[in-house]
Design an enzyme around this catalytic site. Structure first.
Site, PDB file in Angstrom:
ATOM      1  CD1 TRP A 168      20.729  27.624 -33.168  1.00 37.36           C
ATOM      2  CD2 TRP A 168      20.543  27.176 -31.023  1.00 37.36           C
ATOM      3  NE1 TRP A 168      18.777  28.077 -32.879  1.00 37.36           N
ATOM      4  CE2 TRP A 168      19.454  27.541 -31.710  1.00 37.36           C
ATOM      5  CE3 TRP A 168      21.013  26.753 -29.849  1.00 37.36           C
ATOM      6  CZ2 TRP A 168      18.223  27.086 -31.085  1.00 37.36           C
ATOM      7  CZ3 TRP A 168      19.948  26.204 -28.907  1.00 37.36           C
ATOM      8  CH2 TRP A 168      18.437  26.745 -29.331  1.00 37.36           C
ATOM      9  CD1 TRP A 223      -1.711  23.455 -29.908  1.00 33.95           C
ATOM     10  CD2 TRP A 223      -1.324  25.202 -29.566  1.00 33.95           C
ATOM     11  NE1 TRP A 223      -0.207  23.709 -29.833  1.00 33.95           N
ATOM     12  CE2 TRP A 223      -0.116  25.140 -29.508  1.00 33.95           C
ATOM     13  CE3 TRP A 223      -0.442  27.561 -29.258  1.00 33.95           C
ATOM     14  CZ2 TRP A 223       1.254  25.219 -29.478  1.00 33.95           C
ATOM     15  CZ3 TRP A 223       0.930  27.262 -28.829  1.00 33.95           C
ATOM     16  CH2 TRP A 223       1.743  26.702 -28.689  1.00 33.95           C
ATOM     17  CD1 TRP A 239      10.084  28.334 -36.522  1.00 33.03           C
ATOM     18  CD2 TRP A 239       7.792  29.118 -35.375  1.00 33.03           C
ATOM     19  NE1 TRP A 239       9.031  29.784 -37.318  1.00 33.03           N
ATOM     20  CE2 TRP A 239       8.070  29.649 -36.257  1.00 33.03           C
ATOM     21  CE3 TRP A 239       7.051  29.209 -34.239  1.00 33.03           C
ATOM     22  CZ2 TRP A 239       7.321  31.174 -36.810  1.00 33.03           C
ATOM     23  CZ3 TRP A 239       6.436  30.548 -34.028  1.00 33.03           C
ATOM     24  CH2 TRP A 239       6.316  31.553 -35.264  1.00 33.03           C
ATOM     25  CD1 TRP A 244       3.951  23.979 -31.809  1.00 32.90           C
ATOM     26  CD2 TRP A 244       5.236  24.309 -33.649  1.00 32.90           C
ATOM     27  NE1 TRP A 244       4.887  22.517 -31.787  1.00 32.90           N
ATOM     28  CE2 TRP A 244       5.367  22.550 -32.731  1.00 32.90           C
ATOM     29  CE3 TRP A 244       6.486  24.192 -34.275  1.00 32.90           C
ATOM     30  CZ2 TRP A 244       5.793  21.170 -33.548  1.00 32.90           C
ATOM     31  CZ3 TRP A 244       6.997  22.865 -34.706  1.00 32.90           C
ATOM     32  CH2 TRP A 244       6.473  21.335 -34.098  1.00 32.90           C
ATOM     33  CG  ASN A 269      18.332  34.009 -33.769  1.00 30.60           C
ATOM     34  OD1 ASN A 269      16.912  34.206 -34.610  1.00 30.60           O
ATOM     35  ND2 ASN A 269      18.455  34.920 -32.901  1.00 30.60           N
ATOM     36  CD  GLU A 284      23.894  33.045 -31.874  1.00 29.02           C
ATOM     37  OE1 GLU A 284      23.327  32.687 -32.340  1.00 29.02           O
ATOM     38  OE2 GLU A 284      24.074  33.231 -30.336  1.00 29.02           O
TER      39      GLU A 284
END
Length: 485
Positions: free
Chosen positions: A286, A314, A390, A367, A349, A283
């Site tokens: 990441w 959208w 996102w 988004w 998360n 993590e």
């Protein structure tokens, strides 16, 4: 350069004294060391810190100021455009040098380059240092020399490199003196709520500051890391580190966290922590990946990495967006997540992925709407993490979720909050519903609803969208994008 002229250390997202290379460099020079924090809302534009982040910043600066004062130094606060303020403070301090920790936001890089050029012209030594990431973005590349867009090979490359160890505590210096420079008062910045007091949950949950960050890290490594691999996806359990705001504001360096985790893994008495530590280190990498991508593709906070998504169909609907923002969608796991965000400035998360998927795929809302809302609500609002998160869930970023992956909010709730404890905490109007129905109250028998005091459409909303047809609509829209690519 005369060493006794001293140095200004310009702090940004490195609000700590230990393992701070810029501060260590300044202390090694032997002269006065003046720590400076600039509240520069102008350079960041619409990405200036949001309300929850400003709350954290106030308390973190307050704690840091006290720590600096104990060592004889001073923390100088100034508000304004950094390109004007930093040179002014360097002049006032009669400093011969200025040092800072590198940052990787587009506007941060632009400001730092401009200031380095100016200081070079003025004969002031300006040095930048690594301290916000484990690996500089330009040091990790594919065999072809390109930036990574897929996480797994990036992770492998980082593990081969290895992270530098943290610096010794303040280079052995326990005290230093600062130049006499005027400072704003922290209260004058009005970083805390000035109207309704919405920060009660933040005060109950968080204690900003370096000392508290260290305690939080140690508590996590002593306990939760053992089951981290299993529990990190369970919002109903205290299974995550919750260190993200500490990393974002730099109360802890990533190097310190990395090597503390490795030390715990090497502890022969705690072999049960091996799997948890490995997942935790993954993590951390990441986080490195998000900064790596942001550095190489600086347009992505506002635009999709995959250009074909610029034409995505959208749907723009203010009412559904408002329902999502305030946790009134009728899907309990989604609403719990959004209310947790409002209450404590942070969201688990797994639930970030669920709420994100619901916004962009069930509601077909952009988004960017979610990205901007999270930016204002999160105490750990980090441009790299927030943007890549996102874009991942929307399928338009690096290493993105497949377009056909649409989280089912009911099955996600049942899998990761099986007894409904997380929902009961943040959606108290459903607290008395049995676990069988808590993630799908619209299917509950009338007597179960009545016994729990739930009246759909009154005490708790009905679903604002039917997931099954919403999923089919999303797949059709994403499928068109896939063909266009």
């Amino acid at each position: 350069m005369t060493e006794t002229q001293g140095c200004v250390v310009w702090l940004r997202n490195d609000l700590r004294l230990y393992d701070n290379p810029a501060l260590d460099r300044a202390l090694a020079q032997g002269g006065p060391v003046t720590l400076l924090y600039v509240l520069d809302d102008e350079s960041a534009g619409h990405w200036r810190p949001g309300g929850a982040a400003r709350w954290w910043l106030h308390h973190s600066l307050d704690a840091l100021s006290a720590d600096v004062a104990k060592r004889g130094g001073a923390l100088v606060l100034r508000k304004g455009r950094a390109e004007r303020v930093v040179p002014a403070v360097v002049r006032e301090a009669k400093a011969a040098s200025v040092a800072w920790t590198r940052r990787y936001t587009p506007w941060g890089i632009a400001v730092d380059k401009a200031l380095k050029a100016r200081f070079d012209t003025d004969g002031i030594e300006a040095t930048s240092h690594q301290g916000a990431v484990l690996f500089e973005p330009w040091t990790v590349a594919t065999k072809a020399g390109d930036p990574y867009k897929v996480f797994t090979p990036f992770h492998g490359a980082c593990r081969k490199i290895g992270a530098p160890k943290p610096l010794p505590a303040l280079g052995g210096r326990k005290r230093w003196r600062s130049a006499e420079v005027k400072s704003d008062t922290l209260d004058s910045w009005k970083l805390l709520p000035t109207g309704p007091d919405w920060a009660g949950g933040l005060r109950e949950t968080w204690k900003p500051g370096e000392a508290n960050a260290v305690r939080q890290l140690e508590a996590f490594l002593d306990d939760a890391v053992v089951t981290y691999d299993d529990d990190r996806n369970r919002p109903d359990r205290p299974g995550t580190s919750m260190l993200s705001p500490r990393l974002h504001w730099g109360e802890l360096s990533p190097h310190r966290i990395w090597h503390a985790a490795l030390a715990r893994q090497a502890d022969g008495r705690r072999k049960t922590a091996d799997k948890g530590v490995e997942s935790f280190l993954r993590e951390l990498i990441w986080r490195e990946f998000t900064h790596h991508v942001l550095f190489h593709f600086p347009h992505i906070p506002d635009e999709p990495l995959r250009p074909e998504f610029a034409d995505f169909p959208w749907q723009y609907d203010k009412d559904t967006l408002k329902a999502w923002r305030f946790g009134r969608t009728g899907y309990p796991i989604v609403d719990a997540g959004m209310r947790q965000l409002r209450a404590i400035g942070w969201m688990h998360n797994r639930v970030r992925m669920i709420t994100g998927s619901f916004l962009v795929k069930d509601l077909l809302l952009p988004w960017q709407d979610g990205e901007k809302w999270f930016w204002d609500e999160l105490v750990d609002a980090d441009l790299g993490n927030n943007t890549i998160g996102w874009q991942w869930v929307a399928g338009c970023g690096p290493d993105a979720a497949p377009y056909f992956r649409v989280f089912n909010p009911v099955t996600q709730g049942e899998k990761f909050d099986p007894e409904g404890c997380y929902v009961r905490r943040f959606v108290p109007e459903l607290a008395k519903l049995p676990a069988t129905w808590i993630h799908k109250p619209w299917e509950a028998p009338a007597d179960a609803l009545a016994k729990a005091g739930v009246t759909l459409g009154e005490t708790y909303p009905r679903p604002i969208v039917d997931h099954k047809p919403a999923r089919e609509r999303a797949l059709a829209a994403f499928g068109r994008i896939k063909k266009a690519a």
